[in-house]
Enzyme design. Structure first.
Site, PDB file in Angstrom:
ATOM      1  CD  GLU A 132      -3.050  -1.085   2.148  1.00 56.77           C
ATOM      2  OE1 GLU A 132      -2.837  -0.429   3.190  1.00 56.77           O
ATOM      3  OE2 GLU A 132      -4.111  -1.646   1.908  1.00 56.77           O
ATOM      4  CG  HIS A 254      -9.388   6.571   1.850  1.00 54.82           C
ATOM      5  ND1 HIS A 254      -9.530   6.382   0.495  1.00 54.82           N
ATOM      6  CD2 HIS A 254      -8.688   5.506   2.298  1.00 54.82           C
ATOM      7  CE1 HIS A 254      -8.945   5.244   0.155  1.00 54.82           C
ATOM      8  NE2 HIS A 254      -8.434   4.694   1.237  1.00 54.82           N
ATOM      9  CG  HIS A 361      -9.976   6.866   5.924  1.00 55.80           C
ATOM     10  ND1 HIS A 361     -11.008   5.963   5.805  1.00 55.80           N
ATOM     11  CD2 HIS A 361      -8.823   6.154   5.897  1.00 55.80           C
ATOM     12  CE1 HIS A 361     -10.491   4.745   5.724  1.00 55.80           C
ATOM     13  NE2 HIS A 361      -9.182   4.831   5.789  1.00 55.80           N
ATOM     14  NE  ARG A 396      -4.452   5.500   8.848  1.00 56.50           N
ATOM     15  CZ  ARG A 396      -5.242   4.569   8.282  1.00 56.50           C
ATOM     16  NH1 ARG A 396      -5.346   3.387   8.821  1.00 56.50           N
ATOM     17  NH2 ARG A 396      -5.930   4.845   7.209  1.00 56.50           N
TER      18      ARG A 396
HETATM   19  C1  LIG Z   1     -13.583   2.109   5.646  1.00 54.69           C
HETATM   20  C2  LIG Z   1     -12.334   1.976   6.465  1.00 54.69           C
HETATM   21  C3  LIG Z   1     -11.275   1.207   6.010  1.00 54.69           C
HETATM   22  C4  LIG Z   1     -10.121   1.066   6.784  1.00 54.69           C
HETATM   23  N1  LIG Z   1      -9.117   0.255   6.344  1.00 54.69           N
HETATM   24  C5  LIG Z   1      -8.059   0.021   7.158  1.00 54.69           C
HETATM   25  C6  LIG Z   1      -7.060  -0.925   6.807  1.00 54.69           C
HETATM   26  O1  LIG Z   1      -7.134  -1.578   5.782  1.00 54.69           O
HETATM   27  N2  LIG Z   1      -6.020  -1.104   7.664  1.00 54.69           N
HETATM   28  C7  LIG Z   1      -5.898  -0.417   8.829  1.00 54.69           C
HETATM   29  O2  LIG Z   1      -4.927  -0.628   9.570  1.00 54.69           O
HETATM   30  N3  LIG Z   1      -6.829   0.480   9.176  1.00 54.69           N
HETATM   31  C8  LIG Z   1      -7.903   0.703   8.392  1.00 54.69           C
HETATM   32  N4  LIG Z   1      -8.861   1.597   8.765  1.00 54.69           N
HETATM   33  C9  LIG Z   1      -8.733   2.232  10.085  1.00 54.69           C
HETATM   34  C10 LIG Z   1      -9.054   1.213  11.153  1.00 54.69           C
HETATM   35  O3  LIG Z   1     -10.149   0.444  10.729  1.00 54.69           O
HETATM   36  C11 LIG Z   1      -9.408   1.877  12.458  1.00 54.69           C
HETATM   37  O4  LIG Z   1      -8.443   2.817  12.811  1.00 54.69           O
HETATM   38  C12 LIG Z   1      -9.502   0.844  13.567  1.00 54.69           C
HETATM   39  O5  LIG Z   1     -10.402  -0.173  13.179  1.00 54.69           O
HETATM   40  C13 LIG Z   1      -9.976   1.490  14.846  1.00 54.69           C
HETATM   41  O6  LIG Z   1     -10.257   0.496  15.769  1.00 54.69           O
HETATM   42  P1  LIG Z   1     -10.752   0.915  17.197  1.00 54.69           P
HETATM   43  O7  LIG Z   1     -10.950  -0.342  17.958  1.00 54.69           O
HETATM   44  O8  LIG Z   1      -9.878   1.953  17.745  1.00 54.69           O
HETATM   45  O9  LIG Z   1     -12.164   1.639  16.923  1.00 54.69           O
HETATM   46  P2  LIG Z   1     -13.492   1.115  16.213  1.00 54.69           P
HETATM   47  O10 LIG Z   1     -13.287  -0.133  15.467  1.00 54.69           O
HETATM   48  O11 LIG Z   1     -14.062   2.266  15.485  1.00 54.69           O
HETATM   49  O12 LIG Z   1     -14.417   0.775  17.455  1.00 54.69           O
HETATM   50  C14 LIG Z   1     -14.880   1.807  18.294  1.00 54.69           C
HETATM   51  C15 LIG Z   1     -15.900   1.203  19.227  1.00 54.69           C
HETATM   52  O13 LIG Z   1     -16.265   2.153  20.223  1.00 54.69           O
HETATM   53  C16 LIG Z   1     -17.684   2.187  20.354  1.00 54.69           C
HETATM   54  N5  LIG Z   1     -18.029   3.494  20.911  1.00 54.69           N
HETATM   55  C17 LIG Z   1     -17.836   4.718  20.391  1.00 54.69           C
HETATM   56  N6  LIG Z   1     -18.248   5.667  21.250  1.00 54.69           N
HETATM   57  C18 LIG Z   1     -18.714   5.016  22.345  1.00 54.69           C
HETATM   58  C19 LIG Z   1     -19.274   5.445  23.568  1.00 54.69           C
HETATM   59  N7  LIG Z   1     -19.462   6.738  23.888  1.00 54.69           N
HETATM   60  N8  LIG Z   1     -19.660   4.512  24.469  1.00 54.69           N
HETATM   61  C20 LIG Z   1     -19.501   3.180  24.201  1.00 54.69           C
HETATM   62  N9  LIG Z   1     -18.970   2.721  23.039  1.00 54.69           N
HETATM   63  C21 LIG Z   1     -18.575   3.639  22.138  1.00 54.69           C
HETATM   64  C22 LIG Z   1     -18.173   1.913  18.963  1.00 54.69           C
HETATM   65  O14 LIG Z   1     -19.501   1.516  18.967  1.00 54.69           O
HETATM   66  C23 LIG Z   1     -17.196   0.807  18.552  1.00 54.69           C
HETATM   67  O15 LIG Z   1     -17.583  -0.424  19.136  1.00 54.69           O
HETATM   68  C24 LIG Z   1     -10.019   1.747   8.007  1.00 54.69           C
HETATM   69  C25 LIG Z   1     -11.075   2.527   8.455  1.00 54.69           C
HETATM   70  C26 LIG Z   1     -12.231   2.638   7.705  1.00 54.69           C
HETATM   71  C27 LIG Z   1     -13.371   3.472   8.214  1.00 54.69           C
END
Ligand SMILES: Cc1cc2nc3c(=O)[nH]c(=O)nc-3n(C[C@H](O)[C@H](O)[C@H](O)COP(=O)(O)OP(=O)(O)OC[C@H]3O[C@@H](n4cnc5c(N)ncnc54)[C@H](O)[C@@H]3O)c2cc1C
Length: 553
Positions: A132, A254, A361, A396
């Site tokens: 990538e 993005h 993004h 990032r």
């Molecule tokens: C379309 C897309 C494609 C991507 N592709 C890639 C990739 O290929 N490779 C890569 O490394 N990264 C990628 N990313 C980025 C990556 O997916 C995210 O940075 C990562 O998944 C974040 O994980 P997380 O656990 O921090 O948050 P999330 O997976 O967003 O989870 C957050 C959680 O917190 C919960 N939440 C939020 N607020 C509250 C609240 N007040 N109270 C209780 N629960 C709450 C939500 O419901 C959810 O369960 C992509 C992102 C997107 C949107």
């Protein structure tokens, strides 16, 4: 209010009270991995806004970066990450994360995650590695083009089977309970108030350790690739509790989201460009070579700015991404989700170009934390997209974010396990007080302010910024903060009000950070300061709240 044993539950008329050792807010890759890494004797609760699996992780397409091939090296992954971060990464953090990468991918395999296998097997590795933007090697392990779904579903199934983890779906965290708020001299996080969205009741969740894993804040912008839950709650919650917040000006856009009236936030992965897709103007001409010698494989910020520039120059609604010159079988095998989804909108990507626009993004900044994921408030941790760890710097690199979720979940779990014997159960805390509020009779305020906020953030604090635009945005956000504060203190909390309150807080942090940075670097581009200024500005932008006090370990 009585104190109950861990994992216990008590109810008063005012508020239900729950006690656990570890309270995890959020259930993406970060929150779920942390839950799975905790030892069985620690009782954990996962509080999550919607279904367990809803969040950014579910939609991640490209994959997870790690050094897995013998021709690749840790030094090369570190160098690529530092280059993408434009001088603002913390080299020590980059080294730890990159070194922990291969083990974390193996850990995912042990949990049952099925990555795409390589038919021709590059070297000794059985898994297909893709390349990538910004990576100088093939080092991204993936599950076709739905890596996040595979990871999230597998980890969620594992967590559901864990007897020491209690899951609260459809619950939204409102604010943290801290010892400082209760008047204690020594601060510590003691839990959180949580709204049960179905029952509309606020629960008091007490815990010895609390983890913010609530994901990013891209919903602050009108166009985003993120699902609805990404409203920056953890960042706003941490800030209000007294945590420093860093690098909020670095929002990643993005370059390529599907542009179609019926497609809500559908991302076209960078891996398409990795496999040779070309960006075209509406007249069919290629434009990226004019902007960067790496053309379509330049880092995201360069590609997003080039598209923004060309769309504004031509007044075009979108540009096009074309992979139709590659073999049909390769496209269908590597990008089945994108192929099927686009076909559903009448676009056959094996034969015609895909209309695309940029969209917010990824949130590079977040709650300031150390190498153990500890924030400024003792007992409070931040992991995943909510956190600022120092890994990403000013930009990032693709596929480093899921890696960061996994590594910091591992580090936080180890630290919690080490600290647990020394930390007593939290004392009795005041229940949520609703005696002075009523039900809202003006929901329109929430809906209106929500739209206004996202629109001016897009127009004034988007891909290209200026001093005047930032000033305009600041005036508007000040007014919205005032209105929301007034509304919040008068009416009973609802999900939409809580999200809006957090979005406004985060918007303010983004604008203030952008105003503070008087240069252009990485993802932050200001036409009034178009050059990078290494002499004066080579450090993170750290904002400190009024109620901050340094953590004493
Ligand atoms: C379309 C897309 C494609 C991507 N592709 C890639 C990739 O290929 N490779 C890569 O490394 N990264 C990628 N990313 C980025 C990556 O997916 C995210 O940075 C990562 O998944 C974040 O994980 P997380 O656990 O921090 O948050 P999330 O997976 O967003 O989870 C957050 C959680 O917190 C919960 N939440 C939020 N607020 C509250 C609240 N007040 N109270 C209780 N629960 C709450 C939500 O419901 C959810 O369960 C992509 C992102 C997107 C949107």
């Amino acid at each position: 209010m009585t104190t109950k044993p861990q994992g216990g539950k008590s109810t008063t008329e005012a508020s239900e009270c729950l006690d656990h050792d570890v309270l995890i807010l959020g259930s993406g890759a970060a929150g779920l991995s942390l839950a799975l890494r905790l030892p069985a004797h620690l009782r954990a609760a996962i509080v999550t806004k919607r279904d367990l699996t809803e969040g950014n992780t579910l939609y991640a397409q490209g994959g997870i970066s790690a050094v897995l091939h013998e021709t690749d090296s840790i030094a090369s992954h570190i160098e690529d990450t530092l280059n993408a971060g434009a001088g603002l990464c913390d080299p020590g953090v980059v080294q730890v994360v990159v070194e922990r990468g291969p083990d974390n991918v193996r850990w995912l395999l042990e949990q049952g995650v099925q990555f795409t296998r390589d038919k021709q097997a590059h070297g000794s590795l059985a898994y297909h590695l893709t390349r990538e933007g910004g990576h100088s090697h093939r080092r991204v392990v993936h599950a076709a083009d739905a890596t996040g779904r595979e990871v999230e579903m597998t980890l969620a199934a594992m967590v559901r089977a864990r007897p020491n983890v209690e899951i609260f779906e459809n619950h939204i965290a409102i604010d943290l309970i801290t010892a400082a708020k209760l008047g204690a001299a020594e601060n510590r996080c003691l839990g959180a108030y949580v709204l049960d969205r179905a029952g509309q009741r606020v629960k008091t969740c007490r815990a010895r350790f609390v983890v913010l894993a609530t994901g990013g804040a891209s919903k602050v912008y009108l166009f985003t690739s993120n699902p609805d839950v990404s409203t920056g709650d953890g960042i706003a919650i941490g800030w209000r509790a007294g945590c420093g917040v860093a690098n909020m000006e670095f929002m990643q856009f993005h370059p390529t989201c599907l542009y179609h009236p019926q497609a809500k936030s559908f991302l076209i992965t960078e891996a398409l460009r990795g496999e040779g897709a070309r960006l075209l103007l509406p007249d069919g001409s290629r434009f990226m070579p004019r902007f960067d010698e790496r053309a379509e494989l330049a880092p995201r910020d360069i590609v997003a700015r080039a598209i923004d520039h060309e769309m504004k120059r031509l007044g075009a609604e979108c540009v096009y991404l074309d992979i139709s010159h590659r073999p049909r079988e390769l496209i269908q095998e590597h990008f089945p989700t994108i192929y099927t989804r686009c076909l559903g909108f009448g676009i056959d990507i094996t034969r015609q170009p895909i209309p695309v626009v940029p969209a917010a993004h990824y949130t590079c900044g977040g709650v300031l934390c150390d190498i153990n994921a500890q924030t400024d408030v003792p007992g409070l941790y931040a992991i995943g997209e909510t956190a600022y760890t120092g890994l990403h710097g000013a930009n990032r690199m693709a596929s480093n974010s899921l890696l960061e979720c996994l590594v910091f979940a591992e580090l936080a779990a180890a630290h919690i396990q080490e600290m647990a014997p020394r930390i007593p159960a939290p004392p009795a805390t005041a229940p949520w007080d609703e005696s002075r509020v009523t039900d809202s009779d003006e929901e329109v305020v929430v809906a209106h302010n929500w739209d206004e906020l996202r629109r001016f953030m897009w127009d004034y604090v988007g891909i290209v910024r200026s001093n005047k635009r930032l000033e305009r945005a600041k005036r508007r956000v000040d007014l919205l903060r005032y209105e929301i504060r007034e509304y919040y203190s008068s009416f009973r909390v609802t999900n939409d009000l809580l999200e809006l309150r957090n979005l406004v807080e985060v918007a303010d942090l983004i604008i203030r950070s952008a105003q503070h940075r008087r240069e252009s670097r990485g993802l932050h581009y200001n036409i009034d300061f178009p050059k990078r200024d290494d002499a004066v500005q080579r450090s993170a932008t750290v904002l400190i709240p009024d109620n901050y006090s340094p953590r004493v370990d």
